[in-house]
Structure formats: structure tokens, C-alpha cells
Design an enzyme around this catalytic site. Structure first.
Site, PDB file in Angstrom:
ATOM      1  N   SER A 186      -2.937   0.035  -5.935  1.00  0.00           N
ATOM      2  CA  SER A 186      -3.763  -1.152  -6.089  1.00  0.00           C
ATOM      3  C   SER A 186      -3.445  -2.177  -5.024  1.00  0.00           C
ATOM      4  CB  SER A 186      -3.524  -1.778  -7.455  1.00  0.00           C
ATOM      5  OG  SER A 186      -2.237  -2.348  -7.485  1.00  0.00           O
ATOM      6  N   LYS A 187      -4.255  -3.205  -4.977  1.00  0.00           N
ATOM      7  CA  LYS A 187      -4.071  -4.269  -4.005  1.00  0.00           C
ATOM      8  C   LYS A 187      -2.676  -4.888  -4.121  1.00  0.00           C
ATOM      9  CE  LYS A 187      -5.854  -7.234  -0.985  1.00  0.00           C
ATOM     10  NZ  LYS A 187      -6.487  -6.878   0.273  1.00  0.00           N
ATOM     11  N   ARG A 188      -2.226  -5.000  -5.350  1.00  0.00           N
ATOM     12  CA  ARG A 188      -0.915  -5.619  -5.563  1.00  0.00           C
ATOM     13  C   ARG A 188       0.224  -4.781  -5.003  1.00  0.00           C
ATOM     14  NH1 ARG A 188       0.859  -8.394 -10.887  1.00  0.00           N
ATOM     15  NH2 ARG A 188       2.669  -8.241  -9.527  1.00  0.00           N
TER      16      ARG A 188
END
Length: 490
Positions: free
Chosen positions: A261-263
Site C-alpha cells: 500500500s501507499k503507506r
RNA sequence: GCUCCGUUCGUCUAUCGGUUAGGACUCAGGAUUUUCAUUCCUGCAAGAGGGGUUCAACUCCCCUACGGAGUACCA
């Protein structure tokens, strides 16, 4: 004789929803679809699933198009290129979805539901929190409404959705190319929504109708769709249509575990572009996540991947995104790339860093890139590390300086070399190299005592291309000036 | 909770019943490069556990454990 799409053709689609950037997981799905289409002489379509107006993101479409094109994943049919099965935006096909949803209602296979979202929320809450939690799902509250009741509510303008009637006690089995037979009990499915209150279809309805009318032969999608597949099977049955062939691709996990994910680091395709990753490196790397050509081959051209690509060589297990390996592969492709192809990426960065002006002569830049590309893992790294070709070093590598501090004849060597270069009548890489060698010989010194000080004095760093090449590029005057300035500093 | 999917070196993977379980990345050591990087060589390192089936199982079946996904008027 055929209008529209022919039946026997291999047709696949990538169907992103414009809710944000294109992440590497989506890119990998697109890539597998692309490879499969090209391998089989089929068509790769792009369809935009913009049926959720609340999640629509301005700019997402552009980002998706740009990302796909940057990777070379050009679509044969879809937005901006057209095709016989359009429109390719689901928001432009609303009438079609409504028509078929109504048809199911007429056939008694679907029904209007007037339940409020408040009631639904409450229902779920009790299902989840009771002492003995049960499977969640719609309780078929409106399924028993009589035709008259429905008619009256509709006439009164009560908002409604259309839900599919899930049959009782049926085993729904379908084939997945990658996993084999998969079965679900219909009793574990609830009467899901086909058409929302706002008249937009849900994914389930839209994707089945579109795949049918766009004559999609194979559906290659992420495996988060497996649990929805039985719903789609039921829909195909309700419509009396033939199902496509399914292949559910394993997910890509992040290095720290869990879905990428982006995180958990740069997950968007354009982020990799900005970091200096070559499109083919990303392409090749992603192709190897979940797929393998069967032998030990890893570095492949696009043509080779197309040639070798088959669905039965896709694995079922999720794979972890190993950025170290991507970096290695990128370094490999940068080394292989010609300086000319790297130029458009490197030059703007150099201008940005104020090392050169925008009108700087490309032909002078080429040899510098040539010298540096072999030692860079990212395109952006090339620009960042060749500063000394254009500007005097403003700082000197600490470790190298410490070593030089131990050399007592440092000033003498540098002075001799500066004088030597200055007096060269035929200044060139060769003559500078010859100068170094004769100096080392007459003084009985190794390269470490001669070349290293020169390198540090002129470039500020402890590594790089051959010094005589660097000096030849920088020029006689500037090189001598830098040597003298360094001596002054000591 | 329920449903489904998955499980070979740390990571990506090969193996489609019989192999000293192979390759790649990472890491460590060495050679080359009179620098650094590259390149090359060497090394470290794997079939989750338990039952079956079979002459033979990493490979087929079952159970357990672990991981993941889904469980929306999101896709």
C-alpha cells in the site's frame, strides 16, 4: 459480416476505477493482461469502472493513462483510442445496466429493495455483535414484497435498489485457470445489490454486463475478486450468458508483510518513474512477480516475455515486492541503455540542479552519461553524482580526506601534477594518462599516492570514472585551477 | 465470527512421484578494475507440522498451524 466484436478472438481487459493513482499491483494485473493478449494475437482493452461517484478522484484518470503508457501498456480499445464495443466508461453505459437489471426483475430473478441504509447498518451491527456472531448479509427483508406493494412504493417515489435473488442450497462451482475448481455454497451469499439508488450499477452487475458485451474471453484480475466470483457466476446464469475464463492473480505483498500500500513505501507507478526507475526494468520485474518463464531466464525483452507468457506458469501464492531486486534490475538496464536514451531523463535534472543551462550541448553530455551510467542504480542517481563534471566540488568526502591526511608528500605530488598538466602541449585523456604513468615511475609511487589525491582534489569523491577521462572533459585550465585551489586549502 | 485462497533458501522462483532440491536478489569472502561501480568466482541458506496413498512424495489426499483476501447502495 460481423458488426462489432468477433466471437472467437482472445480479448482481455484491465478495468481500473479512477479513485487514485495506479499502484504496482494494478500495473502487474494490466501487464499480465497485456502479455496474454499479445501472446495470443488478441486485444487488450481498457475500461474505466467509474460507478462510484463518491470515490471519484479528479486527475486519477490522467495518472492511470500516463502510468500505463509510460510502461508501454498501450490498449487496443478503450478511452482515447475508441473501439467497437464502447463506450468504455461505465458511467456512459447506465441505460444498458438499468435495462438488464429491470429484465432480471421481470424474470423474477431480482427484486426492488426499499430498506434504508440505517436499517441495513443496524442489521449488520446485530449480526456482528450478538453473543453468537453469525455470517453477515442482507436478511431478504424486501424479497417477500408483493407486486402491488412494490408498485405502490415505486409510484410513491420511494428510493430503492435492485437485489439479486440468491438461490437456496446450491453449490456454485467455477474453474480458475490458476487454482482449478473453486466452490461456494449459495447459502453463504446474500442478496447483493445490482443497481444502486442513484441508478448506477454496482461492480458486480456492470462488470458482468460489460465483459459480456465487450466479448471479453478471459478475465485476469486480482484474487481479491475470488469471493465475488460466485456472484458473477449467478449473474451470468440469470442472463443466460456464457462465462469468461477466469484467472485470479495472486496479490503482491509489501516487504513488511500485508498488502502493498501507499503507506508501505512507494506503491504508485509514477513514484517509481520519479525515483529514476526505467519503465522496462519495472515491467520485467513485475512480470516475474507471480510468473516465471519456467527456466532460469530473468532478464527478458518485451518480445521474449510475450513469447514465453502462458497462464499455466502463473503461481497461486502471493509474492513480496523485493525493492532490492528491482534496484538491481534497474541498474542492469541503465548500464545497458544507451546514453542517448538516458539523456532526456538526465539533462532536465542537471538543469534543475543548476549544473548546466537548458541550452547545454547534448553531444558534450553524452560522454559524461556514458561514463556514469554503469555505476548508477537509478536514473536520478546519474544526475546527482556527476556534479563535478560541471562545477567545482563544494565539499570533500570525509573518508577520502582522512586517508589523504596521512600522506606527507601530498602537496608535492599535487603541485607536480598541476604543473605537469599545465605544461602539456597536446592536452588529451591519453596525454594526461601518460603523464600520470611517467610521474609514478620516476617517483616510484603507486596509483594510490598519485591518482587518489588528484581524484579527491578535482572531484571531491573517492570513486568514479578514470581520472584522465574526467580531466580531459573538465579541461586543462579548470583541472589545474581545482588542483591549485585544493593545495591552497591544505 | 463466517467464506474462500495460499504455504520450497530472508525474498522472487525451478521441480509437473525417483534430483547431490537448480537459478536470481540480498549478505559474506575472493579475483579483476593501480579508485569506486561493473564483471567474474566461491560461500551462507529451503520443501510449516502431523497423518495417509505409493516400492518411492517437495510433488497426490486429509487435518492442524500460520499467512492473505472477502464479508458495502467500494471497486
Amino acid at each position: 459480416m460481423t458488426i462489432g466484436c468477433s466471437m472467437s478472438e482472445i480479448r482481455v481487459r484491465f478495468a481500473p476505477s479512477p479513485t487514485g493513482y495506479l499502484h504496482v499491483g494494478g500495473a502487474r494485473t494490466a501487464l499480465f493482461n497485456y502479455l496474454f493478449a499479445k501472446k495470443n494475437g488478441g486485444k487488450f482493452l481498457l475500461r474505466i469502472e467509474d460507478t462510484d461517484r463518491t470515490r471519484y478522484h479528479e486527475g486519477a484518470l490522467d495518472e492511470i493513462f500516463t502510468s500505463l503508457r509510460w510502461m508501454g501498456l498501450d490498449w487496443d480499445e478503450g478511452p482515447e483510442v475508441g473501439g467497437d464495443c464502447g463506450p468504455y466508461f461505465q458511467s456512459e453505459r447506465l441505460e444498458l445496466y438499468k435495462k438488464y437489471a429491470d429484465e432480471l426483475v421481470e424474470k423474477g430473478l431480482a427484486y426492488h429493495c426499499f430498506c434504508s441504509s440505517e436499517r441495513l447498518e443496524q442489521l449488520r451491527a446485530t449480526q456482528e455483535s450478538s453473543e453468537n456472531p453469525q455470517a453477515t448479509g442482507y436478511d431478504r427483508h424486501c424479497r417477500g414484497l408483493s407486486a402491488d406493494e412494490v408498485k405502490a412504493k415505486l409510484a410513491a417515489g420511494e428510493p430503492s435498489v435492485i437485489r439479486l435473488k440468491i438461490p437456496d442450497s446450491q453449490t456454485i462451482t467455477f474453474d480458475d485457470v490458476i487454482r482449478g475448481k473453486i466452490s461456494f455454497e449459495s447459502d453463504t451469499l446474500d442478496d447483493f445489490v445490482l443497481l444502486k439508488t442513484d441508478g448506477f450499477p454496482t461492480y458486480h452487475l456492470a462488470n458482468v454486463i460489460d465483459d459480456h458485451f465487450m466479448r471479453v474471453s478471459h478475465v485476469l484480475r486480482g484474487d481479491e475478486w475470488i469471493t465475488s466470483a460466485p456472484k458473477h457466476v449467478l449473474l451470468y446464469r440469470a442472463f443466460g450468458w456464457e462465462t469468461p475464463i477466469w484467472a485470479h492473480l495472486p496479490v503482491i505483498l509489501s516487504e513488511t508483510g500485508g498488502k502493498l500500500s501507499k503507506r508501505k513505501g512507494a506503491a504508485s507507478v509514477m513514484d517509481y518513474y520519479r525515483e529514476g526507475v526505467l519503465p522496462h526494468a519495472l515491467f520485467n520485474f513485475l512480470a516475474l512477480l507471480g510468473w516465471s518463464p519456467g527456466d532460469d531466464k530473468e532478464i527478458m525483452t518485451l518480445e521474449e516475455m510475450i513469447e514465453l507468457f502462458t497462464l499455466d506458469r502463473i503461481g497461486a501464492k502471493p509474492s513480496v515486492f523485493d525493492s532490492k531486486k528491482l534496484e538491481w534490475m534497474n541498474g542492469h538496464y541503465i548500464t545497458e541503455a544507451s546514453a542517448e536514451t538516458l539523456l532526456p531523463e538526465v539533462k532536465p535534472a542537471l538543469v534543475e540542479l543548476c549544473y548546466i543551462n537548458a541550452d547545454y550541448d547534448d553531444s558534450k553530455l553524452i560522454p559524461v552519461i556514458e561514463m556514469m551510467k554503469g555505476r548508477s542504480k537509478k536514473v536520478t542517481e546519474i544526475a546527482g553524482t556527476l556534479n563535478y563534471f560541471f562545477v567545482k566540488p563544494s565539499e570533500f568526502d570525509e573518508g577520502s580526506m582522512k586517508k589523504l591526511a596521512k600522506q606527507d608528500n601530498l602537496v608535492e605530488v599535487l603541485t607536480d601534477i598541476a604543473n605537469g598538466i599545465e605544461s602539456l602541449t597536446d592536452f588529451s585523456a591519453e596525454s594526461v594518462d601518460a603523464l600520470f604513468h611517467s610521474y609514478m615511475e620516476t617517483k616510484g609511487l603507486g596509483f594510490g599516492k598519485v591518482g587518489m589525491p588528484i581524484r579527491v582534489a578535482i572531484t571531491g569523491v573517492g570513486g568514479g570514472p578514470s581520472m584522465h577521462d574526467v580531466i580531459a572533459f573538465i579541461g586543462k585550465e579548470e583541472s589545474v585551477a581545482r588542483l591549485r585551489a585544493f593545495i591552497e586549502m591544505k
